[in-house]
Scaffold this motif. Structure first.
Motif, PDB file in Angstrom:
ATOM      1  N   GLU A  48       0.811  -1.206   0.000  1.00 32.24           N
ATOM      2  CA  GLU A  48       0.000   0.000   0.000  1.00 32.24           C
ATOM      3  C   GLU A  48       0.855   1.271   0.000  1.00 32.24           C
ATOM      4  N   GLY A  49       2.175   1.114   0.048  1.00 29.36           N
ATOM      5  CA  GLY A  49       3.066   2.264  -0.052  1.00 29.36           C
ATOM      6  C   GLY A  49       3.662   2.759   1.248  1.00 29.36           C
ATOM      7  N   LEU A  50       3.387   2.080   2.375  1.00 32.93           N
ATOM      8  CA  LEU A  50       3.980   2.505   3.639  1.00 32.93           C
ATOM      9  C   LEU A  50       5.467   2.183   3.645  1.00 32.93           C
ATOM     10  N   SER A  51       6.237   3.035   4.297  1.00 29.53           N
ATOM     11  CA  SER A  51       7.659   2.757   4.468  1.00 29.53           C
ATOM     12  C   SER A  51       7.826   1.605   5.445  1.00 29.53           C
ATOM     13  N   ILE A  52       9.007   1.007   5.480  1.00 36.12           N
ATOM     14  CA  ILE A  52       9.267  -0.098   6.413  1.00 36.12           C
ATOM     15  C   ILE A  52       9.037   0.359   7.850  1.00 36.12           C
ATOM     16  N   GLU A  53       9.514   1.556   8.175  1.00 33.10           N
ATOM     17  CA  GLU A  53       9.361   2.070   9.545  1.00 33.10           C
ATOM     18  C   GLU A  53       7.895   2.233   9.921  1.00 33.10           C
ATOM     19  N   LYS A  54       7.107   2.849   9.022  1.00 35.29           N
ATOM     20  CA  LYS A  54       5.693   3.062   9.312  1.00 35.29           C
ATOM     21  C   LYS A  54       4.913   1.752   9.345  1.00 35.29           C
TER      22      LYS A  54
END
Length: 204
Positions: free
Chosen positions: A162-168
């Motif tokens: 869905e496009g979230l960064s690894i951290e988020k």
């Protein structure tokens, strides 16, 4: 009893962190070429052996606590949560009903959203007081789940898609695990896998 279980857990972790920090400092400061430090090395070995035996004793106690406590058993049904983590969470929370909602529980765990929007601008909210122990528990549980093969790992992969960064994405997994553990403790039920599929369109 609940009180004794809680004391046992905190004593265990106080012992663990004190020993680890004390040993690391002494090893760093010692001149191992001296006779004095050779003697110190023997003492260190004795301490390490004692530490190992103590850990084994407490792990046996943890097993006993788990067998006698339904809430801890229910927490262990959540992907990423093992015996020690389940006991730490339970011994810190005790009664999940003292939190009015998952939002209050997120705040207590240090997992509330850090940003807020106003007038088209995004602001970083100031952190409030929270349980650092619970935050560590949920972060480590998230990593354990992500590194396994389970429903939460699939949720993590969905978030990345869905496009979230690894951290988020990792932070979202921590929030998800804390949310379902809150429900498990509050309702005295086991975890039902793939709940994220039912509510992925909602703000979890």
């Amino acid at each position: 009893s609940d009180g004794n279980d809680r004391v046992l857990v905190y004593y265990y972790f106080f012992f663990f962190f004190f020993f680890k920090q004390k040993t690391a400092y002494e090893i760093k400061e010692c001149d191992w070429s001296s006779d004095v430090c050779s003697s110190d090395l023997q003492k260190q070995n004795e301490l390490i052996e004692y530490y190992g035996e103590t850990i084994e004793r407490y792990e046996l106690e943890f097993k006993k606590i788990e067998k006698s406590n339904k809430t801890i058993q229910n927490l262990k049904t959540i992907s990423g949560i093992g015996t020690k983590t389940a006991i730490m969470i339970y011994s810190t929370v005790i009664d999940a009903n003292r939190f009015e909602s998952k939002y209050k529980y997120w705040a207590y765990c240090g997992l509330a959203k850090k940003y807020k929007e106003s007038g088209g601008k995004v602001y970083r909210s100031k952190p409030k007081r929270y349980s650092k122990l619970l935050k560590r528990c949920y972060r480590s549980s998230a990593l354990a789940a992500i590194n396994g093969k389970n429903d939460i790992r699939e949720y993590y992969e969905y978030l990345l898609q869905e496009g979230l960064s690894i951290e988020k994405a990792r932070h979202q997994i921590s929030r998800y695990i804390s949310k379902v553990s809150y429900a498990v403790m509050k309702n005295n039920i086991g975890y039902r896998a793939y709940q994220w599929r039912e509510s992925k369109a909602k703000d979890s």
